[in-house]
Design an enzyme around this catalytic site. Structure first.
Site, PDB file in Angstrom:
ATOM      1  N   SER A   1      -5.156   4.241   1.012  1.00 42.51           N
ATOM      2  CA  SER A   1      -6.223   4.275   0.022  1.00 42.51           C
ATOM      3  C   SER A   1      -5.894   5.288  -1.081  1.00 42.51           C
ATOM      4  O   SER A   1      -4.843   5.203  -1.697  1.00 42.51           O
ATOM      5  CB  SER A   1      -7.557   4.591   0.709  1.00 42.51           C
ATOM      6  OG  SER A   1      -8.651   4.318  -0.140  1.00 42.51           O
TER       7      SER A   1
ATOM      8  N   ASP B   1      -9.492  -6.952   1.835  1.00 43.82           N
ATOM      9  CA  ASP B   1      -9.868  -5.597   1.434  1.00 43.82           C
ATOM     10  C   ASP B   1     -10.999  -5.673   0.410  1.00 43.82           C
ATOM     11  O   ASP B   1     -10.858  -6.286  -0.643  1.00 43.82           O
ATOM     12  CB  ASP B   1      -8.651  -4.892   0.823  1.00 43.82           C
ATOM     13  CG  ASP B   1      -8.907  -3.437   0.485  1.00 43.82           C
ATOM     14  OD1 ASP B   1     -10.067  -2.984   0.581  1.00 43.82           O
ATOM     15  OD2 ASP B   1      -7.942  -2.742   0.129  1.00 43.82           O
TER      16      ASP B   1
ATOM     17  N   HIS C   1      -9.799  -2.994   4.491  1.00 40.54           N
ATOM     18  CA  HIS C   1      -9.207  -1.833   3.827  1.00 40.54           C
ATOM     19  C   HIS C   1      -8.602  -0.830   4.794  1.00 40.54           C
ATOM     20  O   HIS C   1      -7.516  -0.302   4.556  1.00 40.54           O
ATOM     21  CB  HIS C   1     -10.280  -1.146   2.969  1.00 40.54           C
ATOM     22  CG  HIS C   1      -9.769  -0.040   2.112  1.00 40.54           C
ATOM     23  ND1 HIS C   1      -8.864  -0.250   1.085  1.00 40.54           N
ATOM     24  CD2 HIS C   1     -10.034   1.302   2.117  1.00 40.54           C
ATOM     25  CE1 HIS C   1      -8.591   0.909   0.493  1.00 40.54           C
ATOM     26  NE2 HIS C   1      -9.291   1.868   1.098  1.00 40.54           N
TER      27      HIS C   1
END
Length: 207
Positions: free
Chosen positions: A18, A112, A146
């Protein structure tokens, strides 16, 4: 990092997820001695806050929170709020990853909902090839959200955002996401073994 007691050397590998992913991209692009970099659902632009390095500043990509949607469960979906790094003036936030010395591995969850990881991985590939660099290794995981954690961790489809303090939807189908976590862990180890010390790939887990 090579002076750290826990760093074996002589090569250094980076693993970022991320926001940590774009930080690793920046480190690989500007610092020497980074031999291999793994990105898990990362953005190819600098996000959240401006990045300062020496006399250079890379602005953050920016977003439009008003473009968020709300799931049936009442969770915020941020996938569409982020500005497009290929458009003016947001392209200034793109990280010059073509300056990196080592190869990249992008692990992409195709479900995601934090941001468009598949799109960002495509941008990275195109940018590297445009500058005469090798195409990065990209592994796409259908039905995966994600948060790609280590194997056998419960799939994290939503959580309270550490900065915003509100519940965010991250996507992912439980079965597909769990399988992706097992494979991703193997792919990460294989990539680092190959590019950090030239050893044979690790044996797959029999668990």
């Amino acid at each position: 990092m090579l002076q750290h007691s826990m760093v074996k050397g002589p090569s250094v590998g980076l693993l970022g997820f991320s926001k940590g992913g774009d930080l690793c991209l920046s480190m690989a692009s500007f610092l020497k001695g980074i031999t291999a970099t793994v990105l898990i659902n990362a953005c190819v632009a600098n996000t959240i806050a401006p990045l300062h390095y020496r006399d250079m500043i890379i602005p953050d990509l920016g977003s439009d929170p008003g473009k968020h949607t709300i799931t049936e469960s009442g969770l915020l979906d941020f996938m569409d709020i982020w500005n497009n790094p290929l458009e003016e003036p947001y392209h200034q936030s793109l990280i010059p990853l073509e300056k990196a010395q080592g190869p990249f591995l992008f692990l992409v969850g195709m479900d995601d909902h934090n941001w468009k990881s598949e799109f960002y991985a495509h941008i990275a590939s195109e940018r590297l090839q445009t500058h005469g660099k090798d195409r990065p290794q990209i592994i796409y995981y259908p039905g995966t959200g994600h948060c790609i954690d280590p194997p056998y961790f419960p799939p994290c489809r939503a959580s309270v955002h550490a900065v915003l303090g509100i519940a965010i939807f991250y996507g992912g189908k439980p079965k597909a996401h769990s399988r992706a976590q097992i494979d991703a862990w193997q792919q990460i180890q294989t990539f680092f073994h190959k590019h950090l010390n030239g050893k044979n790939p690790v044996k797959p887990s029999k668990m």
